[in-house]
Design a protein around this motif. Structure first.
Motif, PDB file in Angstrom:
ATOM      1  N   GLY A 189      15.289  -6.307  17.924  1.00  0.00           N
ATOM      2  CA  GLY A 189      16.152  -7.458  18.154  1.00  0.00           C
ATOM      3  C   GLY A 189      15.430  -8.772  17.938  1.00  0.00           C
ATOM      4  N   GLN A 190      14.245  -8.933  18.533  1.00  0.00           N
ATOM      5  CA  GLN A 190      13.523 -10.192  18.373  1.00  0.00           C
ATOM      6  C   GLN A 190      13.152 -10.423  16.912  1.00  0.00           C
ATOM      7  OE1 GLN A 190       9.432 -10.195  20.092  1.00  0.00           O
ATOM      8  NE2 GLN A 190       9.738  -8.005  20.347  1.00  0.00           N
ATOM      9  N   ALA A 191      12.797  -9.324  16.207  1.00  0.00           N
ATOM     10  CA  ALA A 191      12.443  -9.470  14.792  1.00  0.00           C
ATOM     11  C   ALA A 191      13.646  -9.964  13.996  1.00  0.00           C
ATOM     12  CB  ALA A 191      11.931  -8.138  14.240  1.00  0.00           C
ATOM     13  N   ILE A 192      14.841  -9.433  14.314  1.00  0.00           N
ATOM     14  CA  ILE A 192      16.043  -9.861  13.591  1.00  0.00           C
ATOM     15  C   ILE A 192      16.333 -11.331  13.870  1.00  0.00           C
ATOM     16  CG2 ILE A 192      18.541  -9.533  13.435  1.00  0.00           C
ATOM     17  CD1 ILE A 192      18.059  -6.550  13.961  1.00  0.00           C
ATOM     18  N   VAL A 193      16.210 -11.739  15.161  1.00  0.00           N
ATOM     19  CA  VAL A 193      16.477 -13.136  15.512  1.00  0.00           C
ATOM     20  C   VAL A 193      15.529 -14.069  14.760  1.00  0.00           C
ATOM     21  CG1 VAL A 193      16.340 -14.810  17.393  1.00  0.00           C
ATOM     22  CG2 VAL A 193      17.487 -12.617  17.760  1.00  0.00           C
ATOM     23  N   ILE A 194      14.241 -13.732  14.768  1.00  0.00           N
ATOM     24  CA  ILE A 194      13.262 -14.598  14.081  1.00  0.00           C
ATOM     25  C   ILE A 194      13.551 -14.624  12.587  1.00  0.00           C
ATOM     26  CG2 ILE A 194      10.817 -14.896  13.550  1.00  0.00           C
ATOM     27  CD1 ILE A 194      10.253 -13.504  16.277  1.00  0.00           C
ATOM     28  N   ALA A 195      13.877 -13.441  12.019  1.00  0.00           N
ATOM     29  CA  ALA A 195      14.150 -13.372  10.579  1.00  0.00           C
ATOM     30  C   ALA A 195      15.355 -14.245  10.229  1.00  0.00           C
ATOM     31  CB  ALA A 195      14.389 -11.925  10.160  1.00  0.00           C
ATOM     32  N   ILE A 196      16.411 -14.177  11.051  1.00  0.00           N
ATOM     33  CA  ILE A 196      17.612 -14.977  10.752  1.00  0.00           C
ATOM     34  C   ILE A 196      17.282 -16.465  10.803  1.00  0.00           C
ATOM     35  CG2 ILE A 196      19.863 -15.645  11.704  1.00  0.00           C
ATOM     36  CD1 ILE A 196      20.291 -12.691  12.408  1.00  0.00           C
ATOM     37  N   LEU A 197      16.502 -16.870  11.815  1.00  0.00           N
ATOM     38  CA  LEU A 197      16.149 -18.286  11.908  1.00  0.00           C
ATOM     39  C   LEU A 197      15.316 -18.726  10.706  1.00  0.00           C
ATOM     40  CD1 LEU A 197      15.419 -18.497  15.723  1.00  0.00           C
ATOM     41  CD2 LEU A 197      17.210 -19.719  14.500  1.00  0.00           C
ATOM     42  N   LEU A 198      14.393 -17.861  10.277  1.00  0.00           N
ATOM     43  CA  LEU A 198      13.571 -18.204   9.111  1.00  0.00           C
ATOM     44  C   LEU A 198      14.425 -18.266   7.850  1.00  0.00           C
ATOM     45  CD1 LEU A 198      10.266 -16.160   9.618  1.00  0.00           C
ATOM     46  CD2 LEU A 198      10.585 -18.630   9.758  1.00  0.00           C
ATOM     47  N   ILE A 200      17.596 -19.100   7.732  1.00  0.00           N
ATOM     48  CA  ILE A 200      18.327 -20.373   7.784  1.00  0.00           C
ATOM     49  C   ILE A 200      17.409 -21.514   7.342  1.00  0.00           C
ATOM     50  CG2 ILE A 200      19.389 -22.061   9.352  1.00  0.00           C
ATOM     51  CD1 ILE A 200      20.374 -19.652  11.023  1.00  0.00           C
ATOM     52  N   ASN A 201      16.184 -21.512   7.884  1.00  0.00           N
ATOM     53  CA  ASN A 201      15.227 -22.567   7.554  1.00  0.00           C
ATOM     54  C   ASN A 201      14.957 -22.622   6.049  1.00  0.00           C
ATOM     55  OD1 ASN A 201      13.178 -24.591   8.206  1.00  0.00           O
ATOM     56  ND2 ASN A 201      11.719 -22.988   7.645  1.00  0.00           N
ATOM     57  N   SER A 202      14.734 -21.430   5.451  1.00  0.00           N
ATOM     58  CA  SER A 202      14.413 -21.408   4.023  1.00  0.00           C
ATOM     59  C   SER A 202      15.616 -21.752   3.166  1.00  0.00           C
ATOM     60  CB  SER A 202      13.864 -20.036   3.621  1.00  0.00           C
ATOM     61  OG  SER A 202      12.532 -19.922   4.044  1.00  0.00           O
ATOM     62  N   SER A 203      16.813 -21.354   3.623  1.00  0.00           N
ATOM     63  CA  SER A 203      18.012 -21.644   2.836  1.00  0.00           C
ATOM     64  C   SER A 203      18.227 -23.142   2.691  1.00  0.00           C
ATOM     65  CB  SER A 203      19.241 -21.015   3.495  1.00  0.00           C
ATOM     66  OG  SER A 203      19.038 -19.633   3.669  1.00  0.00           O
ATOM     67  N   LEU A 204      17.777 -23.913   3.710  1.00  0.00           N
ATOM     68  CA  LEU A 204      17.934 -25.364   3.668  1.00  0.00           C
ATOM     69  C   LEU A 204      17.278 -25.960   2.430  1.00  0.00           C
ATOM     70  CD1 LEU A 204      17.215 -26.415   7.362  1.00  0.00           C
ATOM     71  CD2 LEU A 204      19.415 -26.372   6.191  1.00  0.00           C
ATOM     72  N   TYR A 205      16.199 -25.309   1.974  1.00  0.00           N
ATOM     73  CA  TYR A 205      15.450 -25.864   0.850  1.00  0.00           C
ATOM     74  C   TYR A 205      16.099 -25.549  -0.494  1.00  0.00           C
ATOM     75  CZ  TYR A 205      11.664 -26.645   4.130  1.00  0.00           C
ATOM     76  OH  TYR A 205      10.902 -27.076   5.171  1.00  0.00           O
ATOM     77  N   LEU A 206      17.041 -24.579  -0.489  1.00  0.00           N
ATOM     78  CA  LEU A 206      17.578 -24.113  -1.762  1.00  0.00           C
ATOM     79  C   LEU A 206      18.701 -24.993  -2.287  1.00  0.00           C
ATOM     80  CD1 LEU A 206      17.655 -20.264  -1.315  1.00  0.00           C
ATOM     81  CD2 LEU A 206      15.826 -21.758  -2.065  1.00  0.00           C
ATOM     82  N   VAL A 207      19.346 -25.720  -1.357  1.00  0.00           N
ATOM     83  CA  VAL A 207      20.514 -26.499  -1.761  1.00  0.00           C
ATOM     84  C   VAL A 207      20.055 -27.721  -2.557  1.00  0.00           C
ATOM     85  CG1 VAL A 207      22.627 -27.544  -0.932  1.00  0.00           C
ATOM     86  CG2 VAL A 207      21.489 -25.794   0.446  1.00  0.00           C
ATOM     87  N   GLN A 231      16.193 -30.633  -7.080  1.00  0.00           N
ATOM     88  CA  GLN A 231      15.758 -29.455  -6.356  1.00  0.00           C
ATOM     89  C   GLN A 231      14.490 -29.773  -5.580  1.00  0.00           C
ATOM     90  OE1 GLN A 231      15.256 -26.292  -9.107  1.00  0.00           O
ATOM     91  NE2 GLN A 231      15.852 -24.729  -7.657  1.00  0.00           N
ATOM     92  N   HIS A 232      14.394 -29.191  -4.385  1.00  0.00           N
ATOM     93  CA  HIS A 232      13.193 -29.412  -3.590  1.00  0.00           C
ATOM     94  C   HIS A 232      11.989 -28.764  -4.263  1.00  0.00           C
ATOM     95  CE1 HIS A 232      10.484 -29.374  -0.180  1.00  0.00           C
ATOM     96  NE2 HIS A 232      11.241 -30.329   0.313  1.00  0.00           N
ATOM     97  N   PRO A 233      10.820 -29.409  -4.229  1.00  0.00           N
ATOM     98  CA  PRO A 233       9.646 -28.827  -4.894  1.00  0.00           C
ATOM     99  C   PRO A 233       9.275 -27.453  -4.348  1.00  0.00           C
ATOM    100  CG  PRO A 233       9.154 -31.011  -3.989  1.00  0.00           C
ATOM    101  CD  PRO A 233      10.580 -30.731  -3.679  1.00  0.00           C
ATOM    102  N   ALA A 234       9.606 -27.177  -3.071  1.00  0.00           N
ATOM    103  CA  ALA A 234       9.204 -25.904  -2.480  1.00  0.00           C
ATOM    104  C   ALA A 234      10.262 -24.823  -2.669  1.00  0.00           C
ATOM    105  CB  ALA A 234       8.904 -26.090  -0.997  1.00  0.00           C
ATOM    106  N   THR A 235      11.240 -25.068  -3.539  1.00  0.00           N
ATOM    107  CA  THR A 235      12.322 -24.095  -3.716  1.00  0.00           C
ATOM    108  C   THR A 235      11.799 -22.701  -4.028  1.00  0.00           C
ATOM    109  OG1 THR A 235      13.767 -25.825  -4.521  1.00  0.00           O
ATOM    110  CG2 THR A 235      14.412 -23.584  -5.026  1.00  0.00           C
ATOM    111  N   GLU A 236      10.849 -22.628  -4.964  1.00  0.00           N
ATOM    112  CA  GLU A 236      10.357 -21.318  -5.396  1.00  0.00           C
ATOM    113  C   GLU A 236       9.751 -20.532  -4.245  1.00  0.00           C
ATOM    114  OE1 GLU A 236      10.534 -19.524  -8.068  1.00  0.00           O
ATOM    115  OE2 GLU A 236      11.518 -20.937  -9.416  1.00  0.00           O
ATOM    116  N   SER A 237       8.927 -21.200  -3.420  1.00  0.00           N
ATOM    117  CA  SER A 237       8.275 -20.448  -2.344  1.00  0.00           C
ATOM    118  C   SER A 237       9.280 -20.025  -1.284  1.00  0.00           C
ATOM    119  CB  SER A 237       7.107 -21.217  -1.729  1.00  0.00           C
ATOM    120  OG  SER A 237       7.309 -22.586  -1.787  1.00  0.00           O
ATOM    121  N   HIS A 238      10.334 -20.845  -1.089  1.00  0.00           N
ATOM    122  CA  HIS A 238      11.321 -20.433  -0.094  1.00  0.00           C
ATOM    123  C   HIS A 238      12.238 -19.340  -0.633  1.00  0.00           C
ATOM    124  CE1 HIS A 238      10.278 -22.952   3.256  1.00  0.00           C
ATOM    125  NE2 HIS A 238       9.928 -23.876   2.377  1.00  0.00           N
TER     126      HIS A 238
END
Lengths: 431, 431
Positions: A189-198, A200-207, A231-238
């Motif tokens: 459960g905790q792994a899923i919660v952290i993964a979902i938050l990450l 969301i965080n990474s998706s912010l960079y893709l728009v 595009q954000h410069p960090a798009t590729e890494s995210h």
């Protein structure tokens, strides 16, 4: 390999170490995804600059006398993002090493002292490839600390210290998940919660976003995505982060269905290691290790709170999971009797009051028992006895809320601390 | 996990699956070697074109506004051989997957039918990276076949068939080593012999030689190593082969010491898979798969000879290892009774005489028993009963002689078949 679930009215044996299967599927998914992750790049590299004839001619005249791959392939390999493939592969190698060592641990049941360094060994492929392929060892200096840095530089090169930092992160993340355990579904459960938050965080960079970014004269950075959108410069890494976290979330959800209350399988150490290492890997490769630490606040608290027992400063039992009350069907904080094994540290009143002792029995000045030092027991002490599924759910909500606040703080506070954020402000690129 | 050595006077239990430990050490050695393999390249990439100031200036002006790695590192990353690192990493990932699946097999004791495809899954990382990063799917056409190829081309592009070929090679190599087994030291011994022959073969390419190579106008290939000395174009890939085979030989030798007669440990399936996969990996990455097949002649023979039993065309017992004669202390061919389970195929006289039946009992036209169809039993039939250590030694010598002849043929015959060899002749580069 079987284990008995002690927090049930009728403990029955259920299979142990099922996380190893989830980890294997995760790794196979990562392998199978390689062509998809690089499809655009292959097309780009093989397009012959939009001129198929160029490629065709090269192919006809290709001779094995040469080992010049560019010609051999009809691909312009210098355009292929080898560094990106390298990152992906080093992530894969690290997760595979983690799985191998996790399996060894699940089978041989290593001692806690030896287990602790498994992630350090497993992170070697990542650090090695980081060393030969990237070698970025600089960190951004917060504004209020810049006065202490020579020339008031924006960047501080940590050199070998940075490798120690990455190694420490990859030791901490897996182990902190491994010790925040003991009730059905909490590990996954905790792994899923952290993964979902990450995610969301990474998706912010893709728009891509509209704006008028100032061309940086030093680096020439200027990213034209579509007309008017940048595009954000960090798009590729995210994107890389998402490639890794999406299949991880999928296998974790599948595992959660079997591991949630009432658990039909146990996940074993392999899963906890692979989960923590997955977070460490994406944080290191996409350079957001501080963000990850914000999402791991409950784990960090649990680890620090556990230190007195883990390092045997105070008595530590074999298992520290909550106690099941068969009469009420609820979980209660488990208690360890200190008996005559009064540790020296706790005889000093100052130290004792510094150590959190939520439920301790006293005999005069002598502590005779405390609840075990885990966040789960601490929560039960304050919240009162709970049914196992409810306890898991509330702890997961706590994890999510902590993480969401962490992400907010991270993006708001960054502007104060570093004078900029990753999202562009007034058309100027952020960190 | 323990097993009983049945070819001894007093069979005692010895640990099984010790090859998994050897495989893990091998993988850790490969990981630890990454910086050494690329040291020269890092120095080259970081030297700043011999001008340290260039690098220093770049570092000072570096800004996190950009994600331009070249400036970030003070490294000229376009000079770094990412493709070489990619090869190394894909080899590593494949060997790790092999280890994980081998461990699963050693623990769960899978059925032969399922085991067979483990290497195919394990070779996925290699094929995936090959696909996105190299994509060379052409083979050289032998001279006498060129008339059948359109335009009498020197090269034939096999396309997807080439991936099936590579996959088949990586299924065959591990399984063929796994079934050439059953006496102390034979699994590790054959792997060491093949590794040594491959090391000799690859070392041949490393020696720079004097000459006057003709500049190939198509590719511009021209390799100046030292003044007057020229390097073979395939030097880099054969160096990679050595990077992988040298640590493999080292761990195999260590394992051989424990596995040789009288065995103190068994190696398990993991070792056989990792050994075979190591050969398949280097053969694919360095493009010498035909050479590898020449070195695997005893394994190929053993496999073809085993086919009737493996596919249950004729009766197959659980174990096909030679029979230990407690009176003489020697090994004799083991025999399987056919009884009433007369397979259909063997009732046809033509088919029966086509199948080798070195030691078969007849009842009129009906075969009632044959020795088991392995090269070890066949050797014992012709050579007579032997002590186990002598049998292993003679089979390993046979393996070495076959392989050495194979290498000789390969380098001599290549000139007739392809009109050229890898070694340059008259200053013209070979295949």
């Amino acid at each position: 390999m079987k284990g008995r679930d002690m927090s049930k009215l009728h403990p029955k044996e259920i299979p142990e170490g099922m996380g190893a299967i989830a980890a294997s599927i995760f790794i196979l998914a990562l392998i199978a995804f390689i062509p998809f992750a690089f499809y655009k790049d292959i097309v780009h590299a093989t397009s012959g600059g939009g001129n198929r004839d160029v490629v065709a001619r090269e192919r006809e005249t290709y001779s094995l006398f040469s080992n010049n791959d560019t010609l051999a392939l009809g691909r312009h390999l210098h355009r292929f993002p080898h560094a990106k493939l390298s990152s992906y592969q080093s992530a894969l190698a690290t997760l595979q090493t983690t799985t191998i060592l996790g399996l060894a641990d699940d089978i041989l049941d290593l001692r806690w002292r030896h287990k602790f360094f498994i992630p350090a060994v497993a992170s070697l492929p990542l650090l090695m490839v980081y060393y030969v392929d990237f070698g970025v060892t600089s960190v951004v200096v917060p504004n209020f600390l810049r006065q202490f840095v020579p020339n008031r530089a924006r960047l501080l090169n940590l050199g070998p210290l940075y490798y120690i930092y990455m190694s420490a992160l990859s030791i901490f993340a897996p182990n902190s998940i491994n010790i925040f355990a003991g009730i059905n579904g909490i590990e996954v459960g905790q792994a899923i919660v952290i993964a979902i938050l990450l995610i969301i965080n990474s998706s912010l960079y893709l728009v891509p976003f509209p704006g008028n970014p100032v061309l940086d004269s030093t680096t020439g950075a200027f990213y034209n995505y579509k007309a008017g959108l940048y595009q954000h410069p960090a798009t590729e890494s995210h994107l890389l982060t998402l490639y890794i976290l999406l299949p991880f979330s999928a296998v974790s959800l599948a595992l959660y269905i079997h591991n949630r209350y009432p658990a039909r399988v146990f996940v074993g150490d392999t899963y906890c290691y692979v989960a923590g290492m997955t977070f460490a890997v994406v944080a290191i490769l996409s350079h957001f290790s501080k963000t990850l630490l914000l999402l791991l606040v409950p784990q960090i608290f649990n680890f620090i709170y556990s230190v007195p027992q883990l390092f045997h400063i105070v008595p530590c039992p074999r298992h520290r999971l909550p106690k099941f009350n068969a009469r009420t069907g609820l979980l209660e904080p488990s208690v360890t009797k200190w008996e005559d094994r009064q540790p020296k540290a706790c005889k000093t009143p100052e130290l004792r009051s510094a150590t959190p002792q939520p439920e301790s029995d006293h005999k005069g000045d002598i502590i005779i028992a405390t609840s075990n030092f885990t966040i789960i027991n601490l929560y039960l002490v304050h919240r009162g006895p709970l049914r196992e599924d409810r306890l898991t759910r509330e702890l997961l909500i706590l994890q999510f809320v902590c993480g969401a606040i962490g992400l907010l703080i991270r993006h708001k506070l960054a502007i104060f601390l570093f004078g900029m954020d990753n999202r562009p402000r007034d058309g100027i690129w952020g960190v």
